[in-house]
Design a protein around this motif. Structure first.
Motif, PDB file in Angstrom:
ATOM      1  N   SER A  17      11.483  41.444 -40.017  1.00 32.06           N
ATOM      2  CA  SER A  17      11.488  41.417 -41.478  1.00 32.06           C
ATOM      3  C   SER A  17      10.389  40.508 -42.016  1.00 32.06           C
ATOM      4  CB  SER A  17      12.850  40.944 -41.977  1.00 32.06           C
ATOM      5  OG  SER A  17      12.841  40.694 -43.357  1.00 32.06           O
ATOM      6  N   ARG A  37      13.259  47.905 -44.574  1.00 30.47           N
ATOM      7  CA  ARG A  37      13.882  48.714 -43.531  1.00 30.47           C
ATOM      8  C   ARG A  37      13.093  48.546 -42.235  1.00 30.47           C
ATOM      9  NH1 ARG A  37      13.790  51.804 -48.212  1.00 30.47           N
ATOM     10  NH2 ARG A  37      15.792  52.713 -48.896  1.00 30.47           N
ATOM     11  N   VAL A  93      16.951  54.088 -39.173  1.00 29.13           N
ATOM     12  CA  VAL A  93      16.951  52.714 -39.653  1.00 29.13           C
ATOM     13  C   VAL A  93      17.839  51.885 -38.735  1.00 29.13           C
ATOM     14  CG1 VAL A  93      17.446  51.178 -41.577  1.00 29.13           C
ATOM     15  CG2 VAL A  93      16.600  53.484 -42.024  1.00 29.13           C
ATOM     16  N   SER A  97      18.473  46.896 -42.056  1.00 32.83           N
ATOM     17  CA  SER A  97      17.927  46.769 -43.401  1.00 32.83           C
ATOM     18  C   SER A  97      18.170  45.347 -43.877  1.00 32.83           C
ATOM     19  CB  SER A  97      18.568  47.773 -44.360  1.00 32.83           C
ATOM     20  OG  SER A  97      19.939  47.477 -44.559  1.00 32.83           O
ATOM     21  N   GLU A 157      17.855  42.905 -47.471  1.00 31.45           N
ATOM     22  CA  GLU A 157      17.597  42.724 -48.894  1.00 31.45           C
ATOM     23  C   GLU A 157      17.250  41.258 -49.113  1.00 31.45           C
ATOM     24  OE1 GLU A 157      20.836  43.770 -51.410  1.00 31.45           O
ATOM     25  OE2 GLU A 157      19.708  43.447 -53.269  1.00 31.45           O
ATOM     26  N   PRO A 168      18.232  51.914 -52.830  1.00 31.46           N
ATOM     27  CA  PRO A 168      18.953  51.984 -51.554  1.00 31.46           C
ATOM     28  C   PRO A 168      20.444  51.734 -51.739  1.00 31.46           C
ATOM     29  CG  PRO A 168      16.975  50.631 -51.348  1.00 31.46           C
ATOM     30  CD  PRO A 168      17.159  50.895 -52.810  1.00 31.46           C
TER      31      PRO A 168
END
Length: 486
Positions: A364, A426, A433, A436, A438, A475
């Motif tokens: 990420s 993602r 995927v 994920s 956020e 999403p």
């Protein structure tokens, strides 16, 4: 009660010894007549506090107590271990040992000397059995090696006790079986240094070119495999004996100023090949190659993290590849931005054989960092005092990435304004995927320690992307809370 180490001589080496003992929970008493000794030790200790704990994966012990003694006798009183690190003058060392042994009976006395043999140090001593060489390398608080050199007069039990003490403070005591001028490591350094001086003097190479030859090449191999094991691998499947047969004759060639070499005989080849078999024969050459390669990856990534030596080459290469990967002015119309391409490496795998949790966060970070570079919030921007800080992250593990899997990191901007950046990341394996994330990031004035508007040139790149992504489907996982049912 903490044990006590006495450090006689508070220069660079003595200060390093003091730091090594202190940070491993020992009380330390330093004697040095230099009026600046306390300041110098404090500066070395500050560096050690910043660095040594980073090598440990368990909490460091409570730091010991540092004191400065007015005399050698005061410093060594009650000491469990004594390390002498005064100037390389033999009469001075003899006087120091005499003062130590007038107070400390039967206590191990290691000398940091790089040149004197222990038998020379022991001359005229009241108790020569407690004096030995314990030669470290700078910085002592980080580099583990200490050459332990006894003489025939040394008490072997004291030597073993001293070696155990050094192991307890995280060092590697290398027991040198026969005393010799300059011990082991410095003899190699002297040979390389002498040859380097000739290369410079003869106009063959500059000091920088010599340093580059070392740190870009064989220095990386030596750091994790040494000399003989490196050459064993170079010999291919036939091992050390083949290497000696192939390269041994060059010892007679006039390449070097160091022309006093042993006669190249079958007996010498068999001796070295036999020792090499005993050292590494439990591994095949292929296994040694894999060990070597993984070690080199670790070294290079460490150098890369610090933008140093060969690591700078890797960073520059990445920068060029990123420049070709991202199109100028790209805003991501119709789809999230593809920001990172990665592969699951051996070091990313946990005990279950899957990518470890921390590496999803790393993937990420690679994705978001690439996006920040795209909008101009790169390292130059950070150097000027501004950055985006991650304030919140929510991660969902949706699949299991495994060794060798190729991963893609995509980023969708959910919202952006002058101070906030809300993104959805993602991590994909093909079209699947696997995770994920956020994230909410805040733009920060690093010097002031508070949020502030991003620079106009950053917003000029960011806001069009946010506008383009506004038309993308939100999403389903965005805004979820931990434990929320699907």
């Amino acid at each position: 009660m903490a044990r006590k180490a006495s450090i006689i001589g508070g220069g660079v080496i003595g200060g390093g010894w003091a730091a090594r003992f202190l940070l491993n929970g020992w009380d330390v008493s330093v004697f040095d007549p230099d009026p600046q000794a306390e300041r110098k030790i404090g500066e070395v200790l500050a560096n050690a506090r910043r660095s040594l704990p980073a090598l440990s994966d368990v909490p460091m012990p409570a730091e010991g107590r540092l004191s400065f003694a007015a005399s050698i006798a005061e410093s060594v009183e009650g000491a469990d271990y004594i390390q002498e690190s005064v100037s390389e003058r033999l009469p001075l060392k003899h006087r120091v040992f005499a003062e130590i042994q007038a107070v400390a009976k039967g206590v191990p006395i290691g000398s940091s000397t790089s040149g004197f043999k222990p038998s020379e140090l022991q001359e005229g001593a009241a108790d020569p059995s407690t004096i030995f060489v314990s030669h470290p390398f700078n910085p002592v608080y980080l580099l583990p090696l200490s050459e332990i050199v006894p003489s025939p007069k040394s008490d072997l039990q004291i030597i073993e006790n001293a070696k155990e003490i050094l192991r307890e403070i995280g060092m590697f005591p290398l027991h040198v079986r026969k005393e010799i001028d300059a011990h082991i490591a410095d003899r190699f350094l002297e040979a390389v240094w002498r040859e380097a001086l000739w290369l410079v003097k003869d106009g063959i190479a500059t000091t920088e070119e010599i340093d580059e030859a070392i740190r870009m090449g064989f220095g990386l191999r030596w750091g994790q495999m040494g000399l003989f094991e490196t050459y064993r691998v170079a010999g291919g499947e036939a091992g050390m004996k083949h290497f000696m047969a192939q390269f041994g004759p060059c010892l007679q060639w006039p390449w070097t100023k160091l022309t006093d070499v042993p006669e190249f005989t079958e007996e010498l080849v068999d001796l070295i090949a036999g020792q090499s078999d005993e050292q590494s024969g439990k591994y095949t050459i292929r296994e040694l190659e894999r060990i070597r390669d993984q070690n080199l990856i670790g070294f290079l990534r460490a150098l890369k993290d610090r933008n140093w030596g060969a690591g700078k080459v890797l960073l520059d290469h990445d920068k060029r590849r990123r420049a070709s990967f991202h199109e100028t002015g790209k805003t991501g119309e119709g789809a999230p931005l593809v920001m990172a391409e990665m592969q699951v490496l051996p070091g990313w795998i946990d005990y279950n054989g899957h990518m470890t949790e921390s590496r999803y966060l790393f993937a990420s970070s690679e994705t978001s960092d690439a996006f920040l570079r795209l909008i101009g919030a790169d390292m130059d921007y950070v150097a000027n005092g501004h950055s985006y800080y991650t304030a919140e992250t929510h991660i969902m593990h949706l699949g299991e990435a495994k060794l060798g899997d190729r991963l893609t990191g995509t980023l969708q901007v959910l919202h952006a304004d002058e101070k906030r950046l809300h993104v959805f990341i993602r991590i994909l394996r093909g079209d699947e995927v696997v995770a994920s994330l956020e994230q909410m990031l805040l733009h920060v004035d690093m010097k002031a320690g508070r949020t502030c508007p991003a620079a106009p040139e950053v917003l000029a790149k960011l806001l069009p992307i946010a506008e383009a992504h506004g038309s993308l489907p939100r999403p389903a996982a965005a805004g979820r809370f931990v434990g929320q049912r699907k």
